[in-house]
Enzyme design. Structure first.
Site, PDB file in Angstrom:
ATOM      1  N   TRP A 218       0.811  -1.226   0.000  1.00  6.52           N
ATOM      2  CA  TRP A 218       0.000   0.000   0.000  1.00  6.52           C
ATOM      3  C   TRP A 218       0.838   1.267   0.000  1.00  6.52           C
ATOM      4  O   TRP A 218       0.482   2.255  -0.661  1.00  6.52           O
ATOM      5  CB  TRP A 218      -1.010  -0.003   1.139  1.00  6.52           C
ATOM      6  CG  TRP A 218      -2.125  -0.977   0.873  1.00  6.52           C
ATOM      7  CD1 TRP A 218      -2.437  -2.103   1.598  1.00  6.52           C
ATOM      8  CD2 TRP A 218      -3.041  -0.965  -0.232  1.00  6.52           C
ATOM      9  NE1 TRP A 218      -3.493  -2.763   1.018  1.00  6.52           N
ATOM     10  CE2 TRP A 218      -3.878  -2.096  -0.099  1.00  6.52           C
ATOM     11  CE3 TRP A 218      -3.241  -0.122  -1.330  1.00  6.52           C
ATOM     12  CZ2 TRP A 218      -4.899  -2.386  -1.018  1.00  6.52           C
ATOM     13  CZ3 TRP A 218      -4.245  -0.412  -2.239  1.00  6.52           C
ATOM     14  CH2 TRP A 218      -5.059  -1.525  -2.076  1.00  6.52           C
TER      15      TRP A 218
ATOM     16  N   LYS B  86     -11.915  -1.557   6.663  1.00 13.18           N
ATOM     17  CA  LYS B  86     -11.040  -2.571   7.254  1.00 13.18           C
ATOM     18  C   LYS B  86     -11.338  -2.772   8.739  1.00 13.18           C
ATOM     19  O   LYS B  86     -11.218  -3.861   9.250  1.00 13.18           O
ATOM     20  CB  LYS B  86      -9.564  -2.189   7.092  1.00 13.18           C
ATOM     21  CG  LYS B  86      -9.146  -1.874   5.677  1.00 13.18           C
ATOM     22  CD  LYS B  86      -8.965  -3.118   4.823  1.00 13.18           C
ATOM     23  CE  LYS B  86      -8.925  -2.798   3.340  1.00 13.18           C
ATOM     24  NZ  LYS B  86      -7.779  -2.046   2.882  1.00 13.18           N
TER      25      LYS B  86
ATOM     26  N   ASP C 255      -1.140   6.512   6.383  1.00 12.68           N
ATOM     27  CA  ASP C 255      -2.282   5.686   6.016  1.00 12.68           C
ATOM     28  C   ASP C 255      -2.473   4.674   7.149  1.00 12.68           C
ATOM     29  O   ASP C 255      -1.595   3.864   7.416  1.00 12.68           O
ATOM     30  CB  ASP C 255      -1.976   4.973   4.689  1.00 12.68           C
ATOM     31  CG  ASP C 255      -3.079   4.011   4.251  1.00 12.68           C
ATOM     32  OD1 ASP C 255      -4.088   3.871   4.959  1.00 12.68           O
ATOM     33  OD2 ASP C 255      -2.909   3.408   3.160  1.00 12.68           O
TER      34      ASP C 255
END
Ligand SMILES: *Cc1c(COP(=O)(O)O)cnc(C)c1O
Length: 362
Positions: free
Chosen positions: A101, A197, A173
């Site tokens: 990511w 998530k 993030d």
């Protein structure tokens, strides 16, 4: 019966939260209509939205000089929104890459928006484990910001030690580890996360942004991604994802009721320890992440004999264990054990892992 859902996202939501939403789905608060039918500008909905925001502020300890913005476009939307909002055309940013990511965020910036400097921060050590090299997390003098992903959902690597970036704002993030442990928000310029998530249904993205970083967007930044526009309109410049925002509020209430992020951290340590201890004790499975850097919420592992993968997944599904297949870029297996997963679910998983291993020993 309810399955044990180890999927990485969208993922497990506490059943109490879903039942509460179910109970008031068709008739919210005696109004005779459901949340999903209600105007986002109605007094009733505005109250729901404001309550969710203040609960998040409370459980994360978000200081007053930070705005909380409720957006759409997901984590990937923010990969673009971050440079569009804070990176000047002639500036540059440091990207500390620890997995899939952060690499995707780096690419989005480098390929579309400007000068992104790549810092590869994970190496395979002499024992064969992937390990964070914290010495690589050094800001370049003059950088506008430094970017990190605190939990690499795909790779199962988590950053527990924040790099010292001095005056350079750290942009993080936290899509997959938000609210799984206490964090000191004042260490960050901004924290972004997708809700799917660890918090709520997909379609909601939250940005927690230090106010001095708001108001510098590029002229061509779409207004729906411009933090100043969102901030000015209390995240209702355009129609927000009203349902997910409401569900996030229910999740924040649930988190508060069970003792907040401190209690959750204890639970998440206990759950992940149980699973990693078993994996390490077994010669049938292996985890390739160095113990210090192992994610508490995404446990990535392999079967020593990968030819058994399909059978493993089929058998796990028979036992109502869902979503154990690893991310397509990495293969192998992954058990996502976010806040909503109780210790019991991990115990059931470990029991299955043992039984599957035993059934394949001569
Ligand atoms: C899932 C995930 C993303 C991508 O989120 P989308 O909402 O699908 O864009 C980004 N970062 C992390 C850490 C993630 O886990």
């Amino acid at each position: 019966m309810r399955a044990w859902n180890f999927g990485a996202g969208p993922s497990m939501i506490p059943v109490e939260v879903m039942q509460k939403a179910q109970a008031e789905f068709c008739d919210f608060d005696g109004l005779g209509l459901g949340i999903v039918e209600m105007s986002h500008r109605s007094a009733e909905y505005m109250k729901v939205a404001a309550e969710a925001e203040s609960l998040l502020r409370e459980i994360m300890g978000v200081p007053d000089n930070y705005s909380i913005l409720f957006e759409q476009g997901g984590g990937r939307g923010q990969f673009a929104a971050i440079p569009l909002n804070i990176l000047p055309e002639d500036g540059f940013a440091d990207y500390f890459v620890t997995g899939h990511w952060s690499r995707s965020a780096y690419k989005e910036c480098a390929e579309r928006f400007g000068d992104a400097r790549l810092h590869e921060c994970v190496e395979k050590n002499s024992a064969g484990y992937y390990e964070i090299d914290y010495s690589k997390m050094k800001v370049t003098p003059g950088a506008t910001y430094a970017y990190i992903c605190l939990n690499e959902t795909v790779n199962g690597i988590e950053i527990f030690d924040l790099p010292d970036t001095g005056e350079v704002p750290l942009i993080a993030d936290m899509s997959s580890d938000i609210l799984t442990r206490p964090v000191d928000v004042s260490r960050f310029g901004a924290i972004i996360f997708g809700a799917q998530k660890n918090v709520a249904p997909a379609g909601l993205t939250v940005s927690i942004v230090r106010k001095d970083l708001i108001g510098h967007a590029r002229k061509y930044c779409p207004s729906v991604f411009d933090w100043a526009v969102l901030d000015k309109h209390d995240s209702m410049y355009n129609t927000p994802n009203t349902f997910s925002w409401y569900m996030a509020g229910l999740a924040f209430k649930w988190i508060k009721s069970i003792g907040g992020t401190t209690a959750l951290e204890e639970r998440n340590i206990a759950k992940s320890k149980l699973l990693y201890d078993y994996l390490d004790s077994s010669n049938f499975y292996r985890c390739q992440v160095a113990p210090r850097d192992r994610s508490r919420v995404n446990v990535v592992f392999n079967l020593q004999d990968e030819s058994l993968n399909a059978e493993f997944l089929a058998k796990s599904r028979e036992q109502h264990l869902i979503g154990l297949k690893g991310h397509k870029v990495l293969g192998g297996m992954r058990a996502s054990i976010y806040n909503a997963m109780p210790l019991e679910g991990v115990e059931v998983l470990v029991k299955f892992l043992k039984e599957f291993a035993d059934s394949h020993r001569a």
